[in-house]
Design a protein around this motif. Structure first.
Motif, short mmCIF file in Angstrom:
data_model
loop_
_atom_site.label_atom_id
_atom_site.label_comp_id
_atom_site.label_asym_id
_atom_site.label_seq_id
_atom_site.Cartn_x
_atom_site.Cartn_y
_atom_site.Cartn_z
N ASP A 137 49.26 40.70 52.86
CA ASP A 137 50.14 40.07 51.86
C ASP A 137 49.57 38.73 51.40
O ASP A 137 49.53 38.44 50.20
CB ASP A 137 51.54 39.87 52.42
N HIS A 138 49.14 37.92 52.36
CA HIS A 138 48.56 36.61 52.02
C HIS A 138 47.25 36.78 51.26
O HIS A 138 46.99 36.06 50.29
CB HIS A 138 48.32 35.77 53.28
N TRP A 139 46.43 37.71 51.72
CA TRP A 139 45.15 37.94 51.05
C TRP A 139 45.37 38.40 49.61
O TRP A 139 44.73 37.90 48.69
CB TRP A 139 44.30 38.96 51.80
N PHE A 140 46.27 39.36 49.40
CA PHE A 140 46.48 39.88 48.06
C PHE A 140 47.03 38.81 47.13
O PHE A 140 46.67 38.75 45.96
CB PHE A 140 47.40 41.10 48.08
N GLN A 141 47.87 37.95 47.63
CA GLN A 141 48.39 36.85 46.81
C GLN A 141 47.26 35.90 46.41
O GLN A 141 47.16 35.49 45.25
CB GLN A 141 49.48 36.08 47.55
N ALA A 142 46.38 35.58 47.35
CA ALA A 142 45.23 34.73 47.04
C ALA A 142 44.32 35.42 46.02
O ALA A 142 43.84 34.78 45.08
CB ALA A 142 44.45 34.41 48.31
N PHE A 143 44.12 36.70 46.18
CA PHE A 143 43.28 37.45 45.25
C PHE A 143 43.87 37.47 43.85
O PHE A 143 43.15 37.32 42.86
CB PHE A 143 43.09 38.88 45.77
N GLN A 144 45.18 37.60 43.73
CA GLN A 144 45.83 37.61 42.42
C GLN A 144 45.62 36.30 41.67
O GLN A 144 45.53 36.29 40.45
CB GLN A 144 47.33 37.87 42.56
N TYR A 145 45.55 35.20 42.38
CA TYR A 145 45.29 33.91 41.74
C TYR A 145 43.81 33.70 41.46
O TYR A 145 43.44 33.09 40.46
CB TYR A 145 45.80 32.75 42.61
N ALA A 146 42.97 34.18 42.36
CA ALA A 146 41.54 33.90 42.26
C ALA A 146 40.84 34.72 41.19
O ALA A 146 39.94 34.22 40.51
CB ALA A 146 40.87 34.12 43.62
N TRP A 147 41.21 35.98 41.04
CA TRP A 147 40.47 36.84 40.12
C TRP A 147 40.55 36.36 38.67
O TRP A 147 39.51 36.23 38.02
CB TRP A 147 40.90 38.29 40.26
N PRO A 148 41.71 36.06 38.13
CA PRO A 148 41.73 35.56 36.74
C PRO A 148 40.94 34.26 36.58
O PRO A 148 40.24 34.07 35.57
CB PRO A 148 43.21 35.34 36.45
N ALA A 149 41.04 33.38 37.55
CA ALA A 149 40.28 32.13 37.48
C ALA A 149 38.79 32.41 37.51
O ALA A 149 38.02 31.84 36.72
CB ALA A 149 40.67 31.21 38.63
N ALA A 150 38.35 33.30 38.39
CA ALA A 150 36.93 33.64 38.48
C ALA A 150 36.45 34.32 37.20
O ALA A 150 35.32 34.09 36.76
CB ALA A 150 36.69 34.55 39.68
N ALA A 151 37.28 35.14 36.59
CA ALA A 151 36.89 35.81 35.35
C ALA A 151 36.69 34.79 34.23
O ALA A 151 35.68 34.84 33.50
CB ALA A 151 37.95 36.83 34.96
N VAL A 152 37.60 33.86 34.09
CA VAL A 152 37.47 32.83 33.05
C VAL A 152 36.23 31.97 33.30
O VAL A 152 35.45 31.70 32.37
CB VAL A 152 38.75 31.96 32.98
N ILE A 153 36.03 31.57 34.53
CA ILE A 153 34.86 30.76 34.87
C ILE A 153 33.58 31.53 34.58
O ILE A 153 32.61 30.98 34.04
CB ILE A 153 34.92 30.30 36.34
N SER A 154 33.55 32.82 34.91
CA SER A 154 32.37 33.65 34.64
C SER A 154 32.08 33.74 33.15
O SER A 154 30.92 33.63 32.73
CB SER A 154 32.56 35.06 35.20
N PHE A 155 33.11 33.97 32.36
CA PHE A 155 32.91 34.08 30.91
C PHE A 155 32.46 32.76 30.30
O PHE A 155 31.64 32.74 29.38
CB PHE A 155 34.18 34.57 30.22
N LEU A 156 32.99 31.66 30.79
CA LEU A 156 32.64 30.35 30.22
C LEU A 156 31.28 29.85 30.70
O LEU A 156 30.51 29.28 29.92
CB LEU A 156 33.71 29.32 30.56
N CYS A 157 30.99 30.03 31.98
CA CYS A 157 29.75 29.48 32.55
C CYS A 157 28.60 30.48 32.57
O CYS A 157 27.45 30.07 32.68
CB CYS A 157 30.02 29.00 33.98
N GLY A 158 28.90 31.77 32.48
CA GLY A 158 27.87 32.79 32.58
C GLY A 158 26.69 32.61 31.64
O GLY A 158 25.53 32.64 32.07
N PRO A 159 26.94 32.44 30.34
CA PRO A 159 25.80 32.27 29.43
C PRO A 159 24.94 31.05 29.74
O PRO A 159 23.71 31.10 29.63
CB PRO A 159 26.46 32.13 28.06
N HIS A 160 25.56 29.96 30.15
CA HIS A 160 24.81 28.75 30.49
C HIS A 160 23.96 28.95 31.75
O HIS A 160 22.81 28.52 31.81
CB HIS A 160 25.76 27.56 30.68
#
Length: 62
Positions: free
Chosen positions: A26-49
């Motif tokens: 339960d704790h892991w899945f909650q952390a994952f729910q917050y982390a994945w969208p943040a990681a996706a945005v960071i990947s899209f913004l920083c990936g090309p650089h």
């Protein structure tokens, strides 16, 4: 990439912080729910650089 990295990093950090318990997933899945969208945005913004930096480093030392 952000999905896989978020999956394993949140799993690992949750394990380090809490150890295994009845509420671990339960704790892991909650952390994952917050982390994945943040990681996706960071990947899209920083990936090309990061890719262009990697190309410059690679061509410089080749």
């Amino acid at each position: 990439m952000s999905l896989v990295l978020s999956f394993f990093m949140t799993l690992w950090v949750t394990w380090l912080n809490l150890g295994y318990s009845d509420m671990f997933f339960d704790h892991w899945f909650q952390a994952f729910q917050y982390a994945w969208p943040a990681a996706a945005v960071i990947s899209f913004l920083c990936g090309p650089h990061i890719q262009s930096l990697t190309e410059r480093i690679y061509t410089k030392f080749q």
